[in-house]
Write a protein that holds these residues in place. Structure first.
Motif, short mmCIF file in Angstrom:
data_model
loop_
_atom_site.label_atom_id
_atom_site.label_comp_id
_atom_site.label_asym_id
_atom_site.label_seq_id
_atom_site.Cartn_x
_atom_site.Cartn_y
_atom_site.Cartn_z
N THR A 86 8.42 20.82 -40.96
CA THR A 86 9.36 20.46 -42.03
C THR A 86 8.62 20.39 -43.36
O THR A 86 9.12 20.88 -44.39
CB THR A 86 10.05 19.12 -41.72
OG1 THR A 86 10.76 19.26 -40.47
CG2 THR A 86 11.02 18.74 -42.81
N ALA A 87 7.44 19.79 -43.37
CA ALA A 87 6.64 19.71 -44.60
C ALA A 87 6.23 21.10 -45.07
O ALA A 87 6.32 21.42 -46.26
CB ALA A 87 5.41 18.84 -44.37
N LEU A 88 5.80 21.95 -44.13
CA LEU A 88 5.41 23.32 -44.47
C LEU A 88 6.58 24.07 -45.10
O LEU A 88 6.45 24.70 -46.15
CB LEU A 88 4.92 24.05 -43.22
CG LEU A 88 4.44 25.49 -43.40
CD1 LEU A 88 3.29 25.78 -42.45
CD2 LEU A 88 5.56 26.49 -43.17
N ASP A 89 7.75 24.00 -44.46
CA ASP A 89 8.93 24.68 -45.00
C ASP A 89 9.31 24.14 -46.37
O ASP A 89 9.67 24.90 -47.27
CB ASP A 89 10.11 24.55 -44.04
CG ASP A 89 10.03 25.49 -42.86
OD1 ASP A 89 9.18 26.41 -42.87
OD2 ASP A 89 10.82 25.32 -41.91
N THR A 90 9.24 22.83 -46.54
CA THR A 90 9.60 22.22 -47.82
C THR A 90 8.69 22.72 -48.93
O THR A 90 9.16 23.11 -50.01
CB THR A 90 9.53 20.68 -47.73
OG1 THR A 90 10.46 20.25 -46.72
CG2 THR A 90 9.88 20.03 -49.05
#
Length: 161
Positions: free
Chosen positions: A15-19
């Motif tokens: 989720t952090a990577l995508d954000t």
């Protein structure tokens, strides 16, 4: 060993990577990368899977490319969960190791499929790859630490227990 915590921490890391990736797209106005879809197409072809033609095939390639990325990210987290607790590094080193592992798990298959060649990337391309993976590594390490820390015990910030 804690596979569940590794998978949950990796999900937070993804989720952090995508954000970070989507924020980069917003800030720089860059389009989404076609590389994962190209790699998915190559891998499907090698496996003898026909994704079809036209718009539906493009959607399948895009979806498969994203799923391959999620699989890589979850796999790294699960493997991290396999490390014995007494072998787990301090948080900064864990974050760095998870960052490098996620980059390798994501980039090596793409390069092997011929979808990209990191040797030809410019500085902007490297930064666009490193920053999201760094967000993954940091988030995964912190979430894993929080999920596996014994109750009432302070977290491992900079030193090993």
């Amino acid at each position: 060993m804690n596979l569940t915590a590794g998978a949950a921490a990796a999900a937070a890391g993804i989720t952090a990577l995508d954000t970070v990736s989507y924020l980069d797209m917003v800030v720089r106005g860059r389009p989404a990368s076609e590389v994962p879809a190209e790699a998915a197409d190559e891998l499907a072809e090698r496996a003898g899977i026909d994704l079809g033609h036209g718009e539906k095939a493009d959607s399948r390639r895009t979806g498969l490319g994203a799923l391959l990325g999620y699989t890589a990210g979850l796999g790294v987290g699960v493997l991290y969960g396999l490390l014995p607790g007494d072998r787990r590094p301090a948080l900064p080193l864990a974050a760095f190791g998870l960052t490098v592992a996620a980059m390798a798990a994501g980039d090596i298959p793409l390069a092997a499929a011929g979808a990209t060649d990191p040797r030809r990337w410019d500085a902007t391309s490297w930064i666009s790859d490193i920053l999201p993976h760094l967000a993954y590594g940091l988030t995964t390490a912190v979430v894993y630490d929080r999920l596996t820390r014994p109750r009432g015990r302070p977290g491992r910030r900079w030193r090993r227990r």
